[in-house]
Design an enzyme around this catalytic site. Structure first.
Site, PDB file in Angstrom:
ATOM      1  N   HIS A   1       0.831  -1.206   0.000  1.00 24.19           N
ATOM      2  CA  HIS A   1       0.000   0.000   0.000  1.00 24.19           C
ATOM      3  C   HIS A   1       0.866   1.257   0.000  1.00 24.19           C
ATOM      4  O   HIS A   1       1.606   1.499   0.954  1.00 24.19           O
ATOM      5  CB  HIS A   1      -0.892  -0.034   1.244  1.00 24.19           C
ATOM      6  CG  HIS A   1      -1.842   1.100   1.337  1.00 24.19           C
ATOM      7  ND1 HIS A   1      -1.806   2.021   2.357  1.00 24.19           N
ATOM      8  CD2 HIS A   1      -2.859   1.471   0.523  1.00 24.19           C
ATOM      9  CE1 HIS A   1      -2.770   2.895   2.187  1.00 24.19           C
ATOM     10  NE2 HIS A   1      -3.428   2.585   1.086  1.00 24.19           N
TER      11      HIS A   1
ATOM     12  N   HIS B   1      -0.469  10.761  -2.422  1.00 22.56           N
ATOM     13  CA  HIS B   1      -1.792  10.449  -1.883  1.00 22.56           C
ATOM     14  C   HIS B   1      -2.656  11.686  -1.698  1.00 22.56           C
ATOM     15  O   HIS B   1      -3.801  11.740  -2.132  1.00 22.56           O
ATOM     16  CB  HIS B   1      -1.674   9.712  -0.547  1.00 22.56           C
ATOM     17  CG  HIS B   1      -3.006   9.390   0.042  1.00 22.56           C
ATOM     18  ND1 HIS B   1      -3.656  10.230   0.929  1.00 22.56           N
ATOM     19  CD2 HIS B   1      -3.853   8.357  -0.163  1.00 22.56           C
ATOM     20  CE1 HIS B   1      -4.826   9.711   1.257  1.00 22.56           C
ATOM     21  NE2 HIS B   1      -4.972   8.573   0.614  1.00 22.56           N
TER      22      HIS B   1
HETATM   23  O1  G3P Z   1      -6.669   1.100  -2.121  1.00 19.14           O
HETATM   24  C1  G3P Z   1      -6.860   1.082  -0.773  1.00 19.14           C
HETATM   25  C2  G3P Z   1      -6.512   2.384  -0.106  1.00 19.14           C
HETATM   26  O2  G3P Z   1      -5.437   2.948  -0.777  1.00 19.14           O
HETATM   27  C3  G3P Z   1      -7.624   3.370  -0.063  1.00 19.14           C
HETATM   28  O3  G3P Z   1      -7.431   4.428   0.828  1.00 19.14           O
HETATM   29  O4  G3P Z   1      -6.808   6.666   1.582  1.00 19.14           O
HETATM   30  O5  G3P Z   1      -5.091   4.912   1.495  1.00 19.14           O
HETATM   31  O6  G3P Z   1      -5.953   5.925  -0.595  1.00 19.14           O
HETATM   32  P1  G3P Z   1      -6.273   5.521   0.817  1.00 19.14           P
HETATM   33 CA    CA Z   2      -4.842   4.678  -2.208  1.00 18.00          CA
END
Ligand code: G3P
Ligand code: CA
Length: 235
Positions: free
Chosen positions: A17, A59
Site C-alpha cells: 500500500h 496520496h
Molecule cells: O486502495 C486502498 C486504499 O489505498 C484506499 O485508501 O486513503 O489509502 O488511498 P487511501
Molecule cells: Ca490509495
C-alpha cells in the site's frame, strides 16, 4: 514474518500500500523498490495531476504532509514539484527522494509487479488511461472510491481491469454496483470484511482485496475467510 511467508505459499496476493510505506516514505520509488525486495506481488499508488497536467504519484491533494513544500499539487508545475523533498519527513536516510511521475513508475514496474492505480479525479483518470497505452506490458488495476468515475473509465476502456473500492458497511449494495461496473475485484475496508462478504464476492465472480491490513492477526483471519489478497503498508 511467519504469517507473511505462510500466506505467500498460498495464492494470497500481497499489495504494498503506497509501496512498502511502513518502511520507506509512501508513494516514492524507494517504497516501491522495497516492496519488490520484500516479496510483494503488487504495488498500490495514488495519482494527481500537476498544474501542467502530468500524472504524479502522491496520496494527498496537497504536498504538505509528505514533502518539504506547501500547497496543492495542482498548483505546481512538474519542474517545481520535482524540486521538493519527499523523503526527509519520513527519515533522514531518505532525504532527496522526489515525487515520482506515474510514467517513471510505469517504466520501472513493467515485468516486476502488478500495479494498482487509485484514481481520485476524472481528469487524472483520463490522463492515466492515455499513458497506459504506451506501456502495454504493465499489468494495471485501476481503482476508485468514486464509482461514477469507474463507470466513465469503463466506457472509455472496455477492457481495463477495474477495482471497486468501498468504505461502506452496506457491502451488499456496493457489491451490486461493483458487478454492474464490470470490476474484476472488490476492495472493502478491512473492518467491514467478513466471510459472507467474501463468499458473495466469489459467487459474483469478483476477487476480494481488503485494505489496509497491517496486524498479523487480522491478516491471518482474513486469510482464513478466503480473501484473494490484501493491501498492507508492510506486506
Ligand atoms: O486502495 C486502498 C486504499 O489505498 C484506499 O485508501 O486513503 O489509502 O488511498 P487511501
Ligand atoms: Ca490509495
Amino acid at each position: 514474518m511467519t504469517i507473511t511467508r505462510a500466506l505467500h505459499r498460498s495464492d494470497t496476493f500481497l499489495w504494498a500500500h503506497r509501496g512498502a510505506s511502513a518502511l520507506a516514505p509512501e508513494n516514492t520509488m524507494a517504497a516501491f523498490s522495497l516492496a519488490e525486495a520484500i516479496g510483494a506481488d503488487g504495488i498500490e499508488l495514488d495519482v494527481h495531476l500537476t498544474a501542467d497536467g502530468v500524472p504524479v504519484v502522491l496520496h494527498d491533494e496537497t504536498v504538505d504532509r509528505t514533502t518539504d513544500g506547501r500547497g496543492p499539487v495542482s498548483g505546481y508545475t512538474l519542474d517545481a514539484l520535482r524540486q521538493l523533498d519527499a523523503g526527509f519527513w519520513f527519515d533522514g536516510d531518505f532525504a532527496g527522494e522526489s515525487i515520482p511521475t506515474l510514467e517513471e513508475v510505469l517504466f520501472w514496474v513493467e515485468g516486476r509487479l502488478r500495479l494498482n492505480i487509485e484514481i481520485k479525479t476524472a481528469a487524472a483518470g483520463r490522463a492515466v488511461l492515455k499513458l497506459l497505452v504506451d506501456y502495454p506490458q504493465v499489468r494495471p488495476l485501476i481503482s476508485s472510491f468514486d464509482h461514477a468515475l469507474l463507470g466513465d473509465l469503463r466506457q472509455q476502456s472496455p477492457s481495463i481491469p477495474l477495482g471497486f473500492l468501498s468504505d461502506s458497511r452496506f457491502w451488499q449494495r456496493a457489491l451490486q454496483r461493483a458487478v454492474a461496473s464490470g470490476a474484476e475485484s472488490f476492495h472493502p475496508a478491512q473492518r467491514y470484511t467478513s466471510r459472507p462478504l467474501v463468499e458473495a464476492c466469489h459467487q459474483a465472480g469478483l476477487k476480494v482485496y481488503p485494505w489496509t491490513v497491517d496486524a498479523p492477526r487480522r491478516q491471518s483471519s482474513l486469510f482464513r475467510m478466503g480473501v484473494d489478497g490484501f493491501f498492507s503498508n508492510c506486506p
